[in-house]
Each structure stands twice: as structure tokens, then as C-alpha cells.
Scaffold this motif. Structure first.
Motif, PDB file in Angstrom:
ATOM      1  N   LEU A 129       0.825  -1.206   0.000  1.00  0.00           N
ATOM      2  CA  LEU A 129       0.000   0.000   0.000  1.00  0.00           C
ATOM      3  C   LEU A 129       0.861   1.258   0.000  1.00  0.00           C
ATOM      4  N   ALA A 130       1.934   1.261   0.788  1.00  0.00           N
ATOM      5  CA  ALA A 130       2.833   2.417   0.798  1.00  0.00           C
ATOM      6  C   ALA A 130       3.427   2.644  -0.583  1.00  0.00           C
ATOM      7  N   THR A 131       3.752   1.556  -1.275  1.00  0.00           N
ATOM      8  CA  THR A 131       4.313   1.677  -2.622  1.00  0.00           C
ATOM      9  C   THR A 131       3.287   2.240  -3.596  1.00  0.00           C
ATOM     10  N   LEU A 132       2.051   1.762  -3.506  1.00  0.00           N
ATOM     11  CA  LEU A 132       0.994   2.284  -4.374  1.00  0.00           C
ATOM     12  C   LEU A 132       0.756   3.768  -4.095  1.00  0.00           C
ATOM     13  N   LEU A 133       0.745   4.146  -2.827  1.00  0.00           N
ATOM     14  CA  LEU A 133       0.537   5.555  -2.478  1.00  0.00           C
ATOM     15  C   LEU A 133       1.710   6.416  -2.923  1.00  0.00           C
ATOM     16  N   LEU A 134       2.904   5.851  -2.924  1.00  0.00           N
ATOM     17  CA  LEU A 134       4.062   6.572  -3.466  1.00  0.00           C
ATOM     18  C   LEU A 134       3.849   6.892  -4.943  1.00  0.00           C
ATOM     19  N   LEU A 135       3.404   5.895  -5.700  1.00  0.00           N
ATOM     20  CA  LEU A 135       3.184   6.105  -7.135  1.00  0.00           C
ATOM     21  C   LEU A 135       2.074   7.119  -7.381  1.00  0.00           C
ATOM     22  N   ARG A 161      -1.642  13.720  -0.574  1.00  0.00           N
ATOM     23  CA  ARG A 161      -1.027  12.477  -1.052  1.00  0.00           C
ATOM     24  C   ARG A 161       0.284  12.202  -0.321  1.00  0.00           C
ATOM     25  N   TRP A 162       1.014  13.260   0.004  1.00  0.00           N
ATOM     26  CA  TRP A 162       2.213  13.085   0.829  1.00  0.00           C
ATOM     27  C   TRP A 162       1.829  12.572   2.215  1.00  0.00           C
ATOM     28  N   ALA A 163       0.758  13.100   2.758  1.00  0.00           N
ATOM     29  CA  ALA A 163       0.305  12.679   4.085  1.00  0.00           C
ATOM     30  C   ALA A 163      -0.096  11.203   4.077  1.00  0.00           C
ATOM     31  N   GLY A 164      -0.807  10.787   3.027  1.00  0.00           N
ATOM     32  CA  GLY A 164      -1.210   9.391   2.931  1.00  0.00           C
ATOM     33  C   GLY A 164      -0.015   8.463   2.841  1.00  0.00           C
ATOM     34  N   TYR A 165       0.965   8.826   2.022  1.00  0.00           N
ATOM     35  CA  TYR A 165       2.175   8.018   1.879  1.00  0.00           C
ATOM     36  C   TYR A 165       2.934   7.946   3.199  1.00  0.00           C
ATOM     37  N   THR A 166       3.072   9.080   3.871  1.00  0.00           N
ATOM     38  CA  THR A 166       3.803   9.119   5.140  1.00  0.00           C
ATOM     39  C   THR A 166       3.111   8.274   6.196  1.00  0.00           C
ATOM     40  N   LEU A 167       1.789   8.367   6.290  1.00  0.00           N
ATOM     41  CA  LEU A 167       1.051   7.574   7.277  1.00  0.00           C
ATOM     42  C   LEU A 167       1.173   6.081   6.987  1.00  0.00           C
ATOM     43  N   ALA A 168       1.207   5.712   5.709  1.00  0.00           N
ATOM     44  CA  ALA A 168       1.377   4.297   5.368  1.00  0.00           C
ATOM     45  C   ALA A 168       2.730   3.783   5.848  1.00  0.00           C
ATOM     46  N   ALA A 228      10.556  -4.000   7.998  1.00  0.00           N
ATOM     47  CA  ALA A 228       9.936  -3.819   6.684  1.00  0.00           C
ATOM     48  C   ALA A 228      10.153  -2.420   6.127  1.00  0.00           C
ATOM     49  N   LEU A 229      10.588  -1.486   6.964  1.00  0.00           N
ATOM     50  CA  LEU A 229      10.870  -0.138   6.450  1.00  0.00           C
ATOM     51  C   LEU A 229      12.052  -0.118   5.490  1.00  0.00           C
ATOM     52  N   SER A 230      12.771  -1.230   5.382  1.00  0.00           N
ATOM     53  CA  SER A 230      13.843  -1.294   4.388  1.00  0.00           C
ATOM     54  C   SER A 230      13.300  -1.183   2.969  1.00  0.00           C
ATOM     55  N   VAL A 231      11.973  -1.288   2.793  1.00  0.00           N
ATOM     56  CA  VAL A 231      11.382  -1.053   1.476  1.00  0.00           C
ATOM     57  C   VAL A 231      11.606   0.383   1.028  1.00  0.00           C
ATOM     58  N   VAL A 232      11.909   1.269   1.976  1.00  0.00           N
ATOM     59  CA  VAL A 232      12.170   2.673   1.640  1.00  0.00           C
ATOM     60  C   VAL A 232      13.375   2.795   0.713  1.00  0.00           C
ATOM     61  N   ALA A 233      14.266   1.820   0.732  1.00  0.00           N
ATOM     62  CA  ALA A 233      15.405   1.848  -0.199  1.00  0.00           C
ATOM     63  C   ALA A 233      14.923   1.873  -1.638  1.00  0.00           C
ATOM     64  N   ALA A 234      13.900   1.066  -1.929  1.00  0.00           N
ATOM     65  CA  ALA A 234      13.333   1.055  -3.288  1.00  0.00           C
ATOM     66  C   ALA A 234      12.607   2.358  -3.581  1.00  0.00           C
ATOM     67  N   HIS A 235      11.879   2.866  -2.589  1.00  0.00           N
ATOM     68  CA  HIS A 235      11.154   4.126  -2.791  1.00  0.00           C
ATOM     69  C   HIS A 235      12.130   5.276  -3.055  1.00  0.00           C
ATOM     70  N   THR A 236      13.252   5.259  -2.357  1.00  0.00           N
ATOM     71  CA  THR A 236      14.239   6.328  -2.531  1.00  0.00           C
ATOM     72  C   THR A 236      14.786   6.351  -3.949  1.00  0.00           C
ATOM     73  N   CYS A 237      14.998   5.181  -4.522  1.00  0.00           N
ATOM     74  CA  CYS A 237      15.499   5.127  -5.902  1.00  0.00           C
ATOM     75  C   CYS A 237      14.510   5.767  -6.870  1.00  0.00           C
ATOM     76  N   VAL A 238      13.225   5.469  -6.698  1.00  0.00           N
ATOM     77  CA  VAL A 238      12.209   6.039  -7.585  1.00  0.00           C
ATOM     78  C   VAL A 238      12.095   7.542  -7.374  1.00  0.00           C
ATOM     79  N   LEU A 239      12.148   7.967  -6.118  1.00  0.00           N
ATOM     80  CA  LEU A 239      12.088   9.402  -5.833  1.00  0.00           C
ATOM     81  C   LEU A 239      13.276  10.132  -6.461  1.00  0.00           C
ATOM     82  N   ALA A 240      14.450   9.505  -6.435  1.00  0.00           N
ATOM     83  CA  ALA A 240      15.632  10.127  -7.039  1.00  0.00           C
ATOM     84  C   ALA A 240      15.472  10.276  -8.547  1.00  0.00           C
TER      85      ALA A 240
END
Length: 464
Positions: free
Chosen positions: A121-127, A138-145, A156-168
Motif C-alpha cells: 500500500l505504501a508503494t501504491l501511495l508513493l506512485l 497524497r504526501w500525508a497518505g504516503y507518510t502515514l502508510a 519492513a521499512l527497508s522497502v524505503v530503499a526502493a522508494h528512494t530510488c524512484v524518488l531520485a
């Protein structure tokens, strides 16, 4: 898939801890979290509310995990649709549902299915946020997820590594992401800091038994993560075939699939190991997404794709049956599963008013809680050597009385439940001070062995 035969496996040790914690009041739960299991605190509070509404049957306690896994399959399909197209999305969701490990943990009263759902869900909200990065909601929803994900399992917060790549990647076109992203991650860190610090102080006690992984373990972990060698091999091969003009989507899924496992492996090279298959289950959606993209790329018709999905379902059939075996929830950990249900049935059949019970608490596998769960509301037995129940001392395990001879009340019959099923002398399995006291006053009348334990009826003197 996840609901099929969901009551077949007996409750495992961790599920019995969930039952114990969920049936405490919120004050007791919070007090216990100061000593142990803070990392699961949010889940215990959620289950306390759930059990209060729907009861503590096996179906009731496992149903939140079934729901979470089912919703997660839909979220995986939605992510696949956004990244690789509608067909790839549907295939990805179907592949995700076919993974035996998903059924295994969807049928367990623990937080792992919820963690998978929140990671997806966090990944979907990121997209969705990246579609409109100037929208604060939308930032609030992603952050809360992400906060929710960390509350249910910090690793499981290590998934942020993948999110960081997409954000970059997107930050090349929207420079505001360079400051908005760190701000969101900082907010997540602030919200989770108390849980992280508290759980960090408890990690030696809770994970001291997990072995430090070697280099080979980084490869073999996927066998256990998928609960199927055939499924793991098929998804990896299909993932390697993934193709898409949207390179950011492939990058997101590839990093999500691999990097968290590497990060957890590296973190486990210190004094404490976090390297368990259950902790990496949140990476399975990424493998399903890549495999869905790969299968969609090589199959140009639905008929071919459906045929290959059917073949994969057949290949996983044996492993799907295995995860539904009676003792699967404890067998891989204990190597000696415990048949709580049969022990409770035996006691219920031969019980008499005034009977008492002695549990082997030399081990930490919740033999007492397991039998008590399957006896609940039918048979009341005084726990002879119990000094303090777990909920009375804000812990997970009971404390026995220091002077066993003073704890007997002259009971005529005592049920002795001990670990192991191959020792002719049941007294050998329990605390020797307790065994000496019982030997002097009671005689074994008869014993029955079952998986992992022995039930013995002791009678006072020679009255058998």
C-alpha cells in the motif's frame, strides 16, 4: 486461496502469544510492551479490539491475516497495472496469490500479512503521490502508510530503499522532491523513534536464538521466503524476463525484491541476527510484480498466460498442502511440534472435578498456553506450581513457585504435561525439584504420547 483449510494447522507458539496478549486489557498490553515485544505492540492492540468484537476462535484470530493478504493481492495488481499495464497487473496479483508462503502467513495470527499489505500500500501511495507531487494530502497518505508499516514491523521499512530510488529518478524533473522526501522520512522517523528505541533494547532477548547467516544463506533464504523451491525458481526466472519501457518501474521492483534482504543480511552480521524468512515476506509482492511483467512480455495471449499460471499452480500444489499440515506453524522452528489439541481432548475426556495440572515449563514453547487454549471454557484445572501468570507480571511466560512442596493442595489427581514423547519416565522432563515432590506423593497411573508431548495422569499414593 488463503481461506482454504485455515483451521487445519494448530495454533503455533507465536499465535498463542497473540491470544494471550489480545485477551489482556490495553493497560496490561502497554505495560508488557515496556519489557518485551514492543515491535508487535500495534498488532496486539489491534487484535485486542478484534477479539473483543469477534471472539478468540482460531478462525476469528486468523481472519485479519486472511483479509490483509487478500487486499494485498489487489494492491499488487493495482501497482502492476500502473507500472506494466493491465494484463501484467492481473497476472502479478494472481502469481502473488499462488505463493505458498502467502497462504502460510495469511493463516497465522501474527502481523506478517498486514506488513505485506502495508508495504504494498505504501508503494501504491508513493506512485499516486508522484502523479501529483504538489498535493499535500497524497504526501500525508504516503507518510502515514510508512508509519503504519513501521509500527507493525520495523524491519519492513527497508522497502524505503526502493522508494528512494524512484524518488531520485523523479527528482530530476521535480526538484522539490529533494526536500519533500527527506521531510516525509523525517516525520516517519520521529513518529517511530519511541518504538525503535524500545524494541532495540529488547532485541537480544527476542532474537538471540536466530543464527547469524552466512553468504550462502543470502541465496537460500528465498526457498523459505516463498515456502516453495518450485515457486521461488519460477518467479525468479519470470522476473528475469521482465521488460518495460518504464525503467523506473523495473528499478522500483528490482530494488524492492533484492535490496531489503541484503540490508537485513548485513545488519545481521553484528551481535543479533534479524535474518528470518517471515521478516522478508514483504518482498514477495516485488517478485510477483516482476514475474507478472515477465510473463506478460513472453505471453501475447491470455490463453497462454492462463495455461502457464495453471502449470505454476500445479507445481506449487504440494507446498500448498504442506503449509496446511497440522503442525506447520511450529514444526520448522521447534523440530518437535506440539499437539496441544490432542492433549486437551484427552484431558477433557478423562477429566474429573478437582483435577489439577502440572506443565513442563523448562522450555519456552508455551505448552501451558497451548493446552489452556484448547481447554478454554470447558475444563478448569488448577495450575499446581504456578506462582505468577504472564499477564500478572507483564511478561510472556509464567513463573513457577520457588518451593514446590508448599504449592500442592492435596489433589487426588494431577495431569502432568511434559515435552517429548520417548521418555518412559515423564518426571525427567520437568523441573527436578518439582519432580522430586511429585514422586514422593504421586504415582503415574497411565500415559499417552502424542506429537511432541506426553500426557500422564498422576494419582495420589497407590489409588490407581
Amino acid at each position: 486461496m488463503t481461506g482454504y483449510r485455515m483451521t487445519a494447522p494448530e495454533l503455533g507458539r507465536d499465535e498463542l502469544i497473540t491470544w494471550d496478549m489480545a485477551t489482556r486489557d490495553p493497560g496490561q498490553i502497554l505495560a508488557t510492551l515496556h519489557h518485551v515485544d514492543a515491535v508487535h505492540g500495534a498488532y496486539y492492540l489491534l487484535m485486542h479490539m478484534w477479539v473483543g468484537l469477534f471472539g478468540d476462535s482460531v478462525i476469528s484470530m486468523r481472519f485479519p491475516s486472511v483479509l490483509a493478504a487478500s487486499v494485498a493481492a489487489s494492491v499488487v495488481s493495482l501497482i502492476g497495472n500502473r507500472l506494466f499495464g493491465a494484463r501484467a497487473g492481473i497476472i502479478a496479483g494472481t502469481l502473488f496469490a499462488l505463493v505458498p508462503a502467502l497462504s502460510r502467513y495469511a493463516q497465522e495470527a501474527r502481523s506478517y500479512s498486514l506488513v505485506v499489505l502495508l508495504a504494498a500500500l505504501a508503494t501504491l501511495l508513493l506512485l499516486r503521490m508522484l502523479d501529483h507531487p504538489r498535493n499535500p494530502w497524497r504526501w500525508a497518505g504516503y507518510t502515514l502508510a510508512l508509519v503504519g508499516l513501521g509500527l507493525f514491523h520495523v524491519i519492513a521499512l527497508s522497502v524505503v530503499a526502493a522508494h528512494t530510488c524512484v524518488l531520485a529518478v523523479h527528482a530530476r524533473h521535480d526538484r522539490s522532491l529533494w526536500w519533500k522526501s527527506p521531510l516525509a522520512f523525517l516525520a516517519v522517523a520521529i513518529c517511530l523513534a519511541p518504538v525503535v528505541l524500545l524494541s532495540r533494547s529488547q532485541v537480544d532477548v527476542q532474537l538471540g536464538w536466530v543464527p547469524v547467516p552466512d553468504g550462502w544463506g543470502l541465496l537460500t533464504i528465498w526457498w523459505d521466503t516463498f515456502a516453495s523451491g518450485a515457486c521461488a525458481g519460477a518467479l525468479v526466472v519470470l522476473a528475469l524476463l521482465a521488460r518495460s519501457p518504464r525503467r523506473a518501474g523495473l528499478l522500483l521492483c528490482a530494488v524492492w525484491a533484492v535490496v531489503p534482504a541484503v540490508l537485513v543480511w548485513l545488519a545481521s552480521q553484528g551481535g543479533v541476527s534479524y535474518f528470518r524468512a517471515a521478516y522478508l515476506l514483504f518482498a514477495v509482492p516485488a517478485w510477483a510484480l516482476l514475474a507478472g511483467a515477465g510473463l506478460s512480455a513472453v505471453c501475447h495471449t491470455w490463453k497462454t498466460a492462463t495455461a502457464l499460471l495453471a502449470v505454476l499452480a500445479v507445481l506449487c500444489l504440494f507446498d500448498q498442502r504442506q503449509v496446511r499440515q497440522p503442525f506447520d506453524h511450529d514444526g520448522p522452528i521447534l523440530q518437535l511440534p506440539l499437539d496441544y489439541r490432542s492433549a486437551a481432548d484427552l484431558i477433557r475426556k478423562h477429566h474429573r472435578p478437582g483435577d489439577a495440572v502440572v506443565y513442563d515449563r523448562e522450555h519456552v514453547w508455551k505448552l501451558d498456553a497451548g493446552v489452556q487454549y484448547y481447554l478454554r471454557r470447558t475444563v478448569e484445572l488448577r495450575d499446581v506450581f504456578l506462582q505468577s501468570a504472564p499477564r500478572d507480571i507483564d511478561q510472556l511466560y509464567a513463573i513457577d513457585c520457588a518451593m514446590p512442596d508448599r504449592c500442592l493442595k492435596g489433589e487426588q489427581r494431577i495431569w502432568l504435561l511434559s515435552h517429548g514423547d520417548d521418555d518412559p519416565d515423564p518426571f525427567n522432563a520437568i523441573n527436578q525439584r518439582q519432580a522430586d515432590v511429585l514422586r514422593n506423593r504421586y504415582t503415574p497411573s497411565w500415559s499417552r504420547s502424542m506429537a511432541g508431548m506426553t500426557v500422564t495422569l498422576l494419582v495420589r499414593g497407590a489409588e490407581h
